[in-house]
Design a protein around this motif. Structure first.
Motif: not given
Length: 415
Positions: A207, A345, A348, A211-212, A68, A209, A71-72
């Motif tokens: 991005l 992502l 992730t 999206d994940f 996570f 939440k 990716d951020k």
């Protein structure tokens, strides 16, 4: 889009440096970890199984966070600095903390080691891989051509480590710290700042939440996870926890085993490095699904071969199959991810969808397999593993997506 010659790209050179020094550091101790625990420290098969299970459990926690966060972060480097510090501290930790505690206070040593190894290696290798994969798409080179240097580092580390291990494992551990210093130097010199980085960072920062969460609602994600657990996790237990001790047991002189295993591992990883450089072009042609299934078939052949044969020369030849299977799987995972899910992502997907899925299988199975080893030996376990991998290949054939990824011009800015 045109791919430039790798060495003309300074981002490729620095990325290769990350992989070279990280995997050299890891191989210097990890290649001999099971031998060290069992033959040098005198731990039982059950205790070794416990260590592998707990190590993998803690690594899962760090994988989730790393996936996570990276990716951020995009290609920004805070987590890479952390990895470098852990590698540099590995020598003192292994010699002065981990080894004494495993002997005098096993459970405490097990817990501290699980945190340290999970933070730096068992989750760290996925972080470094996914970090470089993001750089490769942003700065226009094939990830596999950089991963070649990681394999080469692993080969050299294992070759040298096999010699040092037969003298004193502590030499290996100090060499790990030297590799950590070199890794930190690469990180200090590597710069991604600039207009492209500012644009990419602003894109990645959007991005959310949701999206994940979207990934976990996709049935393809869960099909992929099941496939990984049924293939890669079983294979890792076989290759890391069982094969080194199994191979050492084939020698009449136990002192020869680490040295020969180091030489063998070095040849295998050199071949793996060549595969990393060449196999991406095969995967681009046949697609990531077909490459994953092919990798599973190669796994099956190696596990079955170890169940059927006990001749040192045949088993040594069978080990070379690892050089084909690893590039097929590692590179296909990234290509499957960007073909079927949000490209932003990728960390992730690699750390959670691939590495954590594999870790779940290792956590669940390492202890029972260690107990079976103490009671009945290897052959029945190898046959069982091979059967499960075959069933999973059939599952993947009917469920995994056939999509291929076609890179666009904008992708290298918005990765």
């Amino acid at each position: 889009m045109k791919i430039n010659m790798p060495f003309s790209n300074d981002k490729y050179r620095y990325s290769s440096g990350y992989l070279l020094f990280f995997f050299a550091a890891w191989s210097l101790w990890w290649s001999f970890y099971a031998m060290w625990l069992k033959n040098k420290l005198g731990l039982s098969g059950t205790e070794v199984g416990m260590l592998y299970s707990v190590n993998q459990f803690f690594s899962m926690i760090f994988m989730i966070a790393y996936g996570f966060l990276q990716d951020k972060l995009g290609t920004r480097k805070p987590l890479i600095w952390l990895i470098g510090v852990v590698i540099t501290l590995s020598g003192p930790f292994l010699i002065y903390v981990y080894e004494p505690l495993l002997i005098s206070s096993f459970k405490l040593g097990m817990m501290l080691g699980a945190v340290f190894f999970g933070l730096g290696y068992l989750a760290g290798y996925g972080l470094v891989d996914s970090f470089v994969e993001k750089i490769s798409r942003r700065f226009n080179f094939e990830f596999g051509t950089a991963r070649f240097w990681g394999c080469l580092g692993y080969a050299v580390g294992t070759f040298v480590g096999g010699i040092f291990f037969s003298i004193n494992p502590h030499i290996n551990f100090w060499c790990v710290s030297v590799m950590g210093v070199l890794f930190l130097i690469v990180n200090l010199l590597f710069k991604t700042e600039g207009n492209d980085e500012k644009v990419a960072s602003s894109q990645v920062s959007t991005l959310t939440k949701q999206d994940f969460i979207t990934i976990f609602k996709d049935s393809q994600f869960w099909f992929f996870v099941i496939f990984v657990v049924g293939t890669w996790s079983f294979y890792n237990i076989y290759d890391q926890q069982m094969f080194p001790v199994f191979y050492a047991g084939l020698f009449e002189n136990p002192e020869m085993a680490p040295r020969v295993y180091g030489y063998l591992n070095s040849v295998q990883v050199i071949l793996e490095a060549i595969g990393m450089a060449l196999i991406p072009f095969l995967i681009n042609r046949i697609g990531p699904k077909s490459a994953l299934l092919l990798g599973g078939l190669i796994m099956t052949c190696r596990i079955l071969g170890s169940a059927i044969f006990t001749d040192i020369y045949i088993i040594s030849f069978i080990k070379m199959l690892h050089a084909l299977e690893v590039p097929l799987f590692v590179i296909s995972v990234f290509k499957f991810s960007v073909a079927n899910f949000d490209k932003r992502l990728s960390s992730t997907m690699y750390l959670v969808g691939f590495n954590i899925a594999s870790s779940i299988g290792i956590i669940v199975l390492s202890l029972p397999i260690g107990q079976l080893f103490d009671k009945i030996g290897y052959q029945s376990i190898f046959f069982l593993m091979a059967g499960i991998v075959i069933l999973t290949i059939f599952f993947g054939y009917f469920t995994l997506s056939k999509k291929k990824h076609e890179p666009s011009v904008l992708e290298y800015v918005n990765s």
